[in-house]
Write an enzyme that holds these catalytic residues in place. Structure first.
Site, PDB file in Angstrom:
ATOM      1  N   GLY A 230       2.473   2.643  10.766  1.00 37.49           N
ATOM      2  CA  GLY A 230       3.444   3.726  10.601  1.00 37.49           C
ATOM      3  C   GLY A 230       4.142   4.131  11.879  1.00 37.49           C
ATOM      4  O   GLY A 230       4.771   5.185  11.946  1.00 37.49           O
TER       5      GLY A 230
ATOM      6  N   GLU B  71      -7.031   4.873   7.516  1.00 32.70           N
ATOM      7  CA  GLU B  71      -6.833   6.287   7.173  1.00 32.70           C
ATOM      8  C   GLU B  71      -8.056   6.833   6.444  1.00 32.70           C
ATOM      9  O   GLU B  71      -8.390   8.012   6.571  1.00 32.70           O
ATOM     10  CB  GLU B  71      -5.542   6.428   6.345  1.00 32.70           C
ATOM     11  CG  GLU B  71      -4.306   6.252   7.222  1.00 32.70           C
ATOM     12  CD  GLU B  71      -3.117   5.599   6.528  1.00 32.70           C
ATOM     13  OE1 GLU B  71      -3.059   5.620   5.292  1.00 32.70           O
ATOM     14  OE2 GLU B  71      -2.243   5.073   7.259  1.00 32.70           O
TER      15      GLU B  71
ATOM     16  N   ASN C  49       0.868  -1.183   0.000  1.00 28.68           N
ATOM     17  CA  ASN C  49       0.000   0.000   0.000  1.00 28.68           C
ATOM     18  C   ASN C  49       0.903   1.231   0.000  1.00 28.68           C
ATOM     19  O   ASN C  49       1.474   1.588   1.030  1.00 28.68           O
ATOM     20  CB  ASN C  49      -0.900  -0.021   1.244  1.00 28.68           C
ATOM     21  CG  ASN C  49      -1.770   1.225   1.325  1.00 28.68           C
ATOM     22  OD1 ASN C  49      -1.807   2.038   0.390  1.00 28.68           O
ATOM     23  ND2 ASN C  49      -2.464   1.395   2.430  1.00 28.68           N
TER      24      ASN C  49
ATOM     25  N   HIS D 249      -9.624   1.214   4.652  1.00 24.57           N
ATOM     26  CA  HIS D 249      -8.360   1.441   5.351  1.00 24.57           C
ATOM     27  C   HIS D 249      -8.596   2.432   6.488  1.00 24.57           C
ATOM     28  O   HIS D 249      -9.390   3.359   6.355  1.00 24.57           O
ATOM     29  CB  HIS D 249      -7.298   1.982   4.376  1.00 24.57           C
ATOM     30  CG  HIS D 249      -5.930   1.971   4.995  1.00 24.57           C
ATOM     31  ND1 HIS D 249      -5.516   2.941   5.869  1.00 24.57           N
ATOM     32  CD2 HIS D 249      -4.909   1.089   4.892  1.00 24.57           C
ATOM     33  CE1 HIS D 249      -4.284   2.653   6.275  1.00 24.57           C
ATOM     34  NE2 HIS D 249      -3.894   1.531   5.696  1.00 24.57           N
TER      35      HIS D 249
ATOM     36  N   LYS E  77       0.046   4.223  -0.325  1.00 21.59           N
ATOM     37  CA  LYS E  77      -0.620   5.419   0.228  1.00 21.59           C
ATOM     38  C   LYS E  77      -0.397   6.605  -0.717  1.00 21.59           C
ATOM     39  O   LYS E  77      -0.423   6.423  -1.928  1.00 21.59           O
ATOM     40  CB  LYS E  77      -0.144   5.673   1.658  1.00 21.59           C
ATOM     41  CG  LYS E  77      -0.269   4.409   2.526  1.00 21.59           C
ATOM     42  CD  LYS E  77      -0.098   4.635   3.993  1.00 21.59           C
ATOM     43  CE  LYS E  77      -0.248   3.300   4.722  1.00 21.59           C
ATOM     44  NZ  LYS E  77      -0.246   3.421   6.169  1.00 21.59           N
TER      45      LYS E  77
ATOM     46  N   SER F 164       3.383  -1.766  10.506  1.00 16.64           N
ATOM     47  CA  SER F 164       4.825  -1.819  10.775  1.00 16.64           C
ATOM     48  C   SER F 164       5.453  -3.168  10.417  1.00 16.64           C
ATOM     49  O   SER F 164       6.354  -3.653  11.115  1.00 16.64           O
ATOM     50  CB  SER F 164       5.124  -1.438  12.230  1.00 16.64           C
ATOM     51  OG  SER F 164       4.704  -0.109  12.491  1.00 16.64           O
TER      52      SER F 164
ATOM     53  N   GLU G 220      -5.434  -4.510  10.652  1.00 15.57           N
ATOM     54  CA  GLU G 220      -4.417  -3.477  10.840  1.00 15.57           C
ATOM     55  C   GLU G 220      -4.744  -2.668  12.090  1.00 15.57           C
ATOM     56  O   GLU G 220      -5.565  -1.738  12.038  1.00 15.57           O
ATOM     57  CB  GLU G 220      -4.382  -2.532   9.637  1.00 15.57           C
ATOM     58  CG  GLU G 220      -4.089  -3.219   8.326  1.00 15.57           C
ATOM     59  CD  GLU G 220      -3.540  -2.233   7.284  1.00 15.57           C
ATOM     60  OE1 GLU G 220      -2.386  -2.397   6.896  1.00 15.57           O
ATOM     61  OE2 GLU G 220      -4.262  -1.307   6.893  1.00 15.57           O
TER      62      GLU G 220
END
Ligand code: 13P
Length: 248
Positions: A171, A99, A7, A97, A9, A210, A165
Site C-alpha cells: 500500500g 495486516e 485481496n 497476512h 481487504k 504495490s 509481501e
C-alpha cells in the site's frame, strides 16, 4: 503455474463487488490467460463471499477467504470457520497476512493450526510472509522469512501457495526492487525444499506489495515469481484483468 489473487481487504460494497465481477468477466475469457493455465482468485470481505462466488466460480475464478479460524465451530464471536468458508463457495483462504499479524496479533503458532484446518476442509491456504522495514534495515529479512516458514516443519506438506509481501511495500507504492524479490524468493524456495522435500516445487510463490500493471511484467520475469497477491490495483476490474492477462 501462474497465479493472480485479488485481496480486496476491507473494501467495496455488494453493489460495487457485483459491478466489479461484471466488468472482470467481460474482460477475461476462457481463451485469454485463464485458458493458459493462470489461476485467478478473488478474496472479498466475508459478507460478499457468497455473492462473488455465485458470480465468478462458474467462470473458473476461485474465491478465497481473507482469514479463517482453526476451530470448525464454537463460541468465537466475530470469527469465521473453514467449513463456513467452504459453505460460502471458497476454495482457498489467505492466512497470515501482515495486516492480520500486525493489527490482530496473528502468531506463527496459530497459523500452523489454521493451515492444517484449511487442509482438513479442503481449502487451499495462501500463506503470507514478509519482513517489516525495521527488520530489513537490521539485516534480518531472511531470518524473519525463515521463522515464518518454520510452521511448515509442523504442518508437513499439502496444497499450498506462499505469498512474499514485504510489509514496507504494501500500500505504499514502493514495491521491492528486483534483486530484493529474487533473493527473498530463492530463499523461500530453499526453505520449502528443506521443510517439504519432494513437494516443494509444487508450491507457487507469489509476490505482493504495490503490484500494478506497470510493474507486474518485470516482477513476473524474476526467477521463482509465480504471480501476484494484489491489494490496491485489484479493486479496479480493468487493472485486475490486465494483471491476469500479463500472467498468461
Ligand atoms: P497493495 O497491492 O495495495 O500494496 O497490497 C498488497 C497486499 O497486501 C495484498 O495482500
Amino acid at each position: 503455474m501462474r497465479c493472480v489473487v485479488a485481496n480486496w481487504k476491507m473494501n467495496l460494497t455488494a453493489a460495487e463487488a457485483a459491478a466489479f465481477c461484471e466488468t472482470l468477466l467481460e474482460r477475461i475469457t476462457p481463451q485469454s490467460s485463464m485458458g493458459q493455465g493462470v489461476e485467478v482468485g478473488i478474496a472479498p470481505p466475508f459478507t460478499m463471499l457468497g455473492l462473488v462466488s455465485s458470480l465468478v466460480r462458474t467462470r473458473g475464478i476461485e474465491v478465497f477467504g481473507q482469514n479463517g479460524h482453526a476451530e470448525p465451530k464454537g463460541a468465537f464471536t466475530g470469527e469465521v470457520s473453514m467449513p463456513q468458508l467452504r459453505d460460502a463457495g471458497c476454495s482457498g483462504v489467505l492466512l497470515g497476512h501482515s495486516e492480520r499479524r500486525q493489527f490482530f496479533g496473528e502468531t506463527d503458532a496459530a497459523l500452523a493450526k489454521k493451515v492444517k484446518a484449511a487442509w482438513q476442509w479442503d481449502l487451499l491456504p495462501v500463506l503470507c510472509i514478509g519482513e517489516t522495514l525495521e527488520q530489513r534495515d537490521a539485516g534480518r529479512t531472511l531470518e524473519v522469512l525463515g521463522q515464518q516458514l518454520s510452521i511448515l516443519a509442523e504442518t508437513g506438506p499439502g496444497p499450498l501457495r506462499v505469498a512474499y509481501e514485504p510489509v514496507w511495500a504494501i500500500g505504499t507504492g514502493r514495491r521491492a526492487e528486483a534483486g530484493q524479490v529474487e533473493e527473498a524468493h530463492a530463499f523461500i524456495r530453499a526453505e520449502l525444499q528443506r521443510h517439504l522435500a519432494g513437494t516443494a516445487y509444487e508450491v507457487p510463490i507469489l509476490y505482493g506489495g504495490s503490484v500494478t500493471p506497470d510493474n507486474f511484467p518485470e516482477l513476473l520475469a524474476i526467477p521463482e515469481v509465480s504471480g501476484g497477491l494484489v491489494g490496491g490495483a485489484s479493486l479496479d476490474p480493468v487493472k485486475f484483468a490486465d494483471l491476469v492477462a500479463q500472467a498468461g
